[in-house]
Design an enzyme around this catalytic site. Structure first.
Site, PDB file in Angstrom:
ATOM      1  N   ASN A  13     130.979  87.318 -37.589  1.00 21.79           N
ATOM      2  CA  ASN A  13     131.049  89.020 -36.195  1.00 21.79           C
ATOM      3  C   ASN A  13     131.586  89.706 -37.435  1.00 21.79           C
ATOM      4  O   ASN A  13     132.278  90.368 -38.616  1.00 21.79           O
ATOM      5  CB  ASN A  13     132.604  87.579 -35.607  1.00 21.79           C
ATOM      6  CG  ASN A  13     132.838  88.681 -34.612  1.00 21.79           C
ATOM      7  OD1 ASN A  13     131.654  89.270 -33.921  1.00 21.79           O
ATOM      8  ND2 ASN A  13     134.082  88.740 -34.383  1.00 21.79           N
ATOM      9  N   LYS A  14     132.356  90.809 -36.555  1.00 29.65           N
ATOM     10  CA  LYS A  14     132.257  92.254 -36.919  1.00 29.65           C
ATOM     11  C   LYS A  14     133.316  92.195 -37.810  1.00 29.65           C
ATOM     12  O   LYS A  14     134.242  91.477 -37.957  1.00 29.65           O
ATOM     13  CB  LYS A  14     133.389  93.530 -35.466  1.00 29.65           C
ATOM     14  CG  LYS A  14     133.752  94.420 -35.819  1.00 29.65           C
ATOM     15  CD  LYS A  14     132.771  95.036 -36.671  1.00 29.65           C
ATOM     16  CE  LYS A  14     131.556  95.381 -35.799  1.00 29.65           C
ATOM     17  NZ  LYS A  14     130.081  95.768 -35.834  1.00 29.65           N
ATOM     18  N   ARG A  62     126.380  98.447 -27.556  1.00 28.74           N
ATOM     19  CA  ARG A  62     126.505  97.603 -28.970  1.00 28.74           C
ATOM     20  C   ARG A  62     127.393  96.016 -27.821  1.00 28.74           C
ATOM     21  O   ARG A  62     127.785  96.085 -26.954  1.00 28.74           O
ATOM     22  CB  ARG A  62     127.332  98.191 -29.824  1.00 28.74           C
ATOM     23  CG  ARG A  62     128.306  99.313 -29.607  1.00 28.74           C
ATOM     24  CD  ARG A  62     129.472  98.937 -28.406  1.00 28.74           C
ATOM     25  NE  ARG A  62     130.206  97.915 -28.994  1.00 28.74           N
ATOM     26  CZ  ARG A  62     131.281  96.841 -28.866  1.00 28.74           C
ATOM     27  NH1 ARG A  62     131.555  96.586 -27.570  1.00 28.74           N
ATOM     28  NH2 ARG A  62     131.625  95.939 -29.130  1.00 28.74           N
ATOM     29  N   GLY A  63     127.636  95.580 -29.375  1.00 25.67           N
ATOM     30  CA  GLY A  63     128.325  94.072 -28.929  1.00 25.67           C
ATOM     31  C   GLY A  63     126.803  93.197 -28.381  1.00 25.67           C
ATOM     32  O   GLY A  63     125.386  94.091 -28.005  1.00 25.67           O
ATOM     33  N   ALA A  64     126.536  91.771 -29.134  1.00 30.35           N
ATOM     34  CA  ALA A  64     125.645  90.824 -29.502  1.00 30.35           C
ATOM     35  C   ALA A  64     124.781  90.793 -28.240  1.00 30.35           C
ATOM     36  O   ALA A  64     123.863  91.426 -27.349  1.00 30.35           O
ATOM     37  CB  ALA A  64     126.292  90.012 -30.345  1.00 30.35           C
ATOM     38  N   ASP A 124     128.202  87.377 -33.554  1.00 25.95           N
ATOM     39  CA  ASP A 124     126.857  88.160 -33.447  1.00 25.95           C
ATOM     40  C   ASP A 124     125.916  87.476 -33.303  1.00 25.95           C
ATOM     41  O   ASP A 124     124.897  87.218 -33.452  1.00 25.95           O
ATOM     42  CB  ASP A 124     127.419  88.856 -34.224  1.00 25.95           C
ATOM     43  CG  ASP A 124     127.828  90.031 -34.204  1.00 25.95           C
ATOM     44  OD1 ASP A 124     129.240  90.508 -33.858  1.00 25.95           O
ATOM     45  OD2 ASP A 124     126.998  91.513 -33.301  1.00 25.95           O
ATOM     46  N   GLN A 131     136.353  99.944 -32.211  1.00 22.86           N
ATOM     47  CA  GLN A 131     135.992  99.664 -31.014  1.00 22.86           C
ATOM     48  C   GLN A 131     137.150  98.610 -30.172  1.00 22.86           C
ATOM     49  O   GLN A 131     136.936  99.146 -29.070  1.00 22.86           O
ATOM     50  CB  GLN A 131     134.304  98.284 -30.866  1.00 22.86           C
ATOM     51  CG  GLN A 131     133.295  99.288 -31.511  1.00 22.86           C
ATOM     52  CD  GLN A 131     133.335  98.741 -33.047  1.00 22.86           C
ATOM     53  OE1 GLN A 131     134.445  98.764 -33.973  1.00 22.86           O
ATOM     54  NE2 GLN A 131     132.227  97.922 -33.693  1.00 22.86           N
TER      55      GLN A 131
HETATM   56  O1  MRU Z   1     128.777  96.306 -34.153  1.00 21.97           O
HETATM   57  P1  MRU Z   1     129.133  96.309 -32.871  1.00 21.97           P
HETATM   58  O2  MRU Z   1     130.126  97.211 -31.766  1.00 21.97           O
HETATM   59  O3  MRU Z   1     128.100  95.949 -31.226  1.00 21.97           O
HETATM   60  O4  MRU Z   1     130.176  95.022 -32.791  1.00 21.97           O
HETATM   61  C1  MRU Z   1     130.477  93.664 -32.397  1.00 21.97           C
HETATM   62  C2  MRU Z   1     130.751  92.719 -32.427  1.00 21.97           C
HETATM   63  O5  MRU Z   1     130.940  92.219 -33.496  1.00 21.97           O
HETATM   64  C3  MRU Z   1     130.891  91.418 -30.959  1.00 21.97           C
HETATM   65  O6  MRU Z   1     132.508  90.466 -31.962  1.00 21.97           O
HETATM   66  C4  MRU Z   1     129.521  90.510 -31.232  1.00 21.97           C
HETATM   67  O7  MRU Z   1     129.160  91.353 -31.054  1.00 21.97           O
HETATM   68  C5  MRU Z   1     130.184  89.944 -30.025  1.00 21.97           C
HETATM   69  S1  MRU Z   1     130.395  90.632 -28.395  1.00 21.97           S
HETATM   70  C6  MRU Z   1     130.164  89.692 -27.152  1.00 21.97           C
END
Ligand code: MRU
Length: 364
Positions: free
Chosen positions: A253-254, A53-55, A243, A202
């Site tokens: 973002n999250k 996960r993470g963009a 994201d 997370q």
């Molecule tokens: O749902 P996730 O865990 O994929 O969300 C992650 C985030 O929101 C991060 O802040 C974002 O992807 C940036 S990662 C460098």
């Protein structure tokens, strides 16, 4: 980055040059496990079920997903199906669509037999590019940290982050964490407030684990503590990931990022977003256009963790029959963003500044 002293990326090509190995992020922080992806189905599941996960990382995983698909079937139809299924796996992070579009653009003109090797090479290049981008974000963010640290001689700098925009969310370095790791390595005294980031935690499970592995001083807080800490003067700087950031600088973002930005604005705390260019969507102007992922209500009604006896368990925390809503992301308006830390430097969250920093993206 390091795990028990050994260097890792968050995904890599297996020794046979075909399988893709990932760190299973659903097992962290309790156990460090890897999984081998061997098919398009595996890649789609890994992204949708958040083993990765993470963009930036889901972008890289999707690129390898296209390669796995081409290895099995290099026809036009298979390429089309792979791209559609991967993009649909998670809707909010633009890196996923960006990576898949890049792969499609490169592979579709090729004759089928050329596609699989070209796809593996392109996925590897995309992963390497992510590492280079994040390292550059680290350098620019380090300058920012140095400047703020200089205003507090002899004192520890308190940096707050949200969710996990760490190396686990990217191929390496992380985005929000790259400046933190570089500042820590340089010997700047810093401490990180890690907010747990309900519902999937997370922050608690991944960012705290990363900080532990690297020996970066940190403290876990519940999300609701963030505003209070800012009022107490305990936060010098906030750095979060993104994201999808629009052409005008709205930052998705999250979920919960917006609340931190509001509190930061009210308390005069600098609020920066680490924004690699593949996370910037120049086709969208307003954050209101961004598709926001909603996930299972069970992530809200239940919590998972390890018992003291060592067993993994999921427990219900709300009454049976209570409905739950689970938006994965929110949008912070550009006016609340102090700056975007990109690989080309710190850029104002405005259409003009973004256009000046990435002129080639406007032409697309
Ligand atoms: O749902 P996730 O865990 O994929 O969300 C992650 C985030 O929101 C991060 O802040 C974002 O992807 C940036 S990662 C460098």
């Amino acid at each position: 980055m390091r795990v028990r002293g050994q260097d890792y990326r968050s995904l890599w090509l297996d020794e046979d040059g075909l399988g893709v190995v990932i760190i299973d992020q659903t097992a962290l922080p309790h156990s460090f496990e890897t999984r081998r992806l061997t098919s398009l189905d595996d890649a789609v599941t890994a992204i949708a079920d958040m083993w990765v996960r993470g963009a930036p990382l889901i972008g890289a995983a999707a690129a390898y997903g296209v390669a796995l698909a081409m290895q099995a079937d290099d026809s036009d139809a298979a390429l089309h199906e792979a791209c559609e299924r991967l993009v649909a796996a998670r809707p909010t992070a633009v890196n996923l669509a960006w990576a898949v579009e890049e792969m499609h653009r490169l592979l579709s003109p090729l004759i089928p037999i050329e596609r699989a090797p070209a796809a593996y090479a392109a996925a590897a290049a995309l992963a390497d590019e992510d590492v280079a981008i994040n390292a550059a974000i680290g350098d620019h963010g380090l300058e920012l940290i140095r400047a703020i640290a200089a205003t507090k001689p002899g004192q520890t700098l308190n940096i707050m982050t949200h969710c996990n925009a760490g190396w686990l969310a990217t191929v390496d370095w992380g985005t929000a964490t790259a400046p933190i790791y570089k500042a820590h390595e340089e010997g700047i005294a810093l401490h990180v407030w890690v907010s747990e980031t309900r519902p999937r935690n997370q922050g608690a499970s991944l960012t705290a684990w990363e900080m532990n592995e690297h020996g970066v001083p940190h403290t876990l807080i519940v999300d609701n503590s963030a505003g209070h800490l800012m009022q107490l003067g305990q936060v010098d700087l906030i750095i979060v990931g993104t994201d999808r950031t629009t052409a005008c600088g709205d930052v998705c973002n999250k979920i919960g990022t917006y609340l931190k930005a509001l509190a930061a604005h009210d308390n005069g705390v600098p609020f920066y977003v680490a924004a690699p260019s593949p996370s910037i969507d120049f086709t969208m102007q307003s954050g209101r256009e961004i598709p926001i992922e909603t996930r299972s209500a069970r992530e809200v009604t239940h919590m998972a963790g390890r018992t003291d006896a060592g067993a993994m368990e999921s427990v219900r925390i709300s009454p049976e029959g209570t409905a739950a809503l689970n938006y994965g992301f929110d949008v912070t308006p550009a006016r609340l963003v102090s700056g975007l830390i990109t690989e080309r430097g710190v850029v104002a969250a405005t259409a003009e500044a973004l256009a000046a920093a990435f002129p080639e993206r406007l032409a697309l």
